[in-house]
Write a protein that holds these residues in place. Sequence first.
Motif, PDB file in Angstrom:
ATOM      1  N   SER A 106      28.420 -30.240  13.967  1.00 39.06           N
ATOM      2  CA  SER A 106      28.195 -31.471  14.252  1.00 39.06           C
ATOM      3  C   SER A 106      27.534 -32.284  12.467  1.00 39.06           C
ATOM      4  CB  SER A 106      26.475 -31.177  14.438  1.00 39.06           C
ATOM      5  OG  SER A 106      26.027 -31.235  15.651  1.00 39.06           O
TER       6      SER A 106
ATOM      7  N   PRO B 176      28.175 -35.764  16.521  1.00 37.33           N
ATOM      8  CA  PRO B 176      28.233 -35.624  14.845  1.00 37.33           C
ATOM      9  C   PRO B 176      25.898 -36.275  14.537  1.00 37.33           C
ATOM     10  CG  PRO B 176      28.612 -37.833  16.366  1.00 37.33           C
ATOM     11  CD  PRO B 176      28.627 -37.223  17.681  1.00 37.33           C
TER      12      PRO B 176
ATOM     13  N   MET C 151      30.378 -41.988  20.611  1.00 36.59           N
ATOM     14  CA  MET C 151      29.640 -40.253  20.157  1.00 36.59           C
ATOM     15  C   MET C 151      30.270 -39.136  20.349  1.00 36.59           C
ATOM     16  SD  MET C 151      27.200 -41.064  17.277  1.00 36.59           S
ATOM     17  CE  MET C 151      25.544 -39.874  17.579  1.00 36.59           C
TER      18      MET C 151
ATOM     19  N   CYS D  94      33.277 -48.746  11.201  1.00 36.80           N
ATOM     20  CA  CYS D  94      33.640 -47.780  12.635  1.00 36.80           C
ATOM     21  C   CYS D  94      34.744 -47.495  11.736  1.00 36.80           C
ATOM     22  CB  CYS D  94      32.889 -47.720  13.137  1.00 36.80           C
ATOM     23  SG  CYS D  94      30.250 -47.181  13.377  1.00 36.80           S
TER      24      CYS D  94
ATOM     25  N   SER E 194      31.833 -44.134   9.464  1.00 38.25           N
ATOM     26  CA  SER E 194      30.530 -43.839  10.237  1.00 38.25           C
ATOM     27  C   SER E 194      29.667 -43.951   8.949  1.00 38.25           C
ATOM     28  CB  SER E 194      30.809 -43.362  10.923  1.00 38.25           C
ATOM     29  OG  SER E 194      30.548 -41.956  10.662  1.00 38.25           O
TER      30      SER E 194
ATOM     31  N   ARG F  90      32.425 -37.953  12.188  1.00 37.46           N
ATOM     32  CA  ARG F  90      32.807 -38.389  13.526  1.00 37.46           C
ATOM     33  C   ARG F  90      34.124 -37.965  14.083  1.00 37.46           C
ATOM     34  NH1 ARG F  90      35.554 -38.753  17.434  1.00 37.46           N
ATOM     35  NH2 ARG F  90      35.357 -38.940  19.604  1.00 37.46           N
TER      36      ARG F  90
END
Length: 343
Positions: free
Chosen positions: A153, A84, A136, A95, A100, A290
């Motif tokens: 990503s 990400p 991650m 998170c 995030s 993510r």
Amino acid sequence: MKELTVVEPGKLQWLDKPSPKMKTSFDAIIRPIASCNCDLDRRLIAGKTPFKAPFAIGHECVAEVLEVGSGVASVRRGDVVSIPWKIACGSCEQCLAGRSIACTGVQKYAGFGVPAGGHWGGLFSESVCVPFADAMLVKVPDGVDPVAAASVSDNLTDAWVAASRPLASRPNGKVLVVGGTESLGILAVQMARAAGAHQVDYFDDDAARNELARWSGATLRSGPDTDLHESYDVVIAATRSHDRLRTSLLALRTGGHCSCIGIIFDDPPIPLFQMYMRDITLSVGLCGVRPHMPQVLDLIQQCRCDPMIVTPTVVSWEDAPEALVAPIAKVVLARPRITASPG
Ligand SMILES: [Zn+2]
Ligand SMILES: [Zn+2]
């Protein structure tokens, strides 16, 4: 190792840097094998953003894992992973709530390839240290071409969230994508279809993007933008134009939602009263990719989207400094793996 660096506005160079070292036992060292440019990168390189050179560039890639710390459980050397753009711990309150981008376990705005929250390296580099590796890194499913998955990503997942979030509460909605940036509008057409849109229309002045949108399954709209008024449940504005953002908002019918994903750095006028009268929602913001990345990788594996349509230009790492400033929508740098295939 070599790091692709914006050394001054408009100029990219491979600079020799010390190889990254793990700082904690929860880090991983990765080596990108397919990296591509986000729609923001050309403006970052040109110095047309608030973020000033020098800095390492690149925040979209698929990589092989070279080394993991003793505390990393989910990946090992040789795994092929998607990374990400946003660096986040995965365990703080924000998170855990799926935000995030607001992670409190790391510096605000921390991310790869953009010096907004410190310097974390760029995903065009020869190798990169990824903190919080378990939180991650996402393994790329078997059979998925790293080149096709490079933009998971950021851009591809951003397009998925922009389409699927409003469509979740508007099943079979009618969607308009207003194009303008290099790739996001085309990806949004594909993701709106994958998210179950009843119809996807595309509005843009650019002949090449219109063709890609048509290949991606959109019905092209042309003519005066007033023809679009009050016609759609969801509009995805992949534009930086103030006028086109206004067009996007006015194209919504009552209860509609506009996802603005073009990254506009100044303050466009917003038709607020007309939005009020039609109960319009406007969403805009950094995409915390993510939580959504596994689903987007599955969509690629199931051939429910085809990001290769916007990434036809694969170049060697050596050619990156020239290719990334050329007027090519999406450039992918690809190279063979050096780790053995696991299993
Ligand atoms: Zn980006
Ligand atoms: Zn966090």
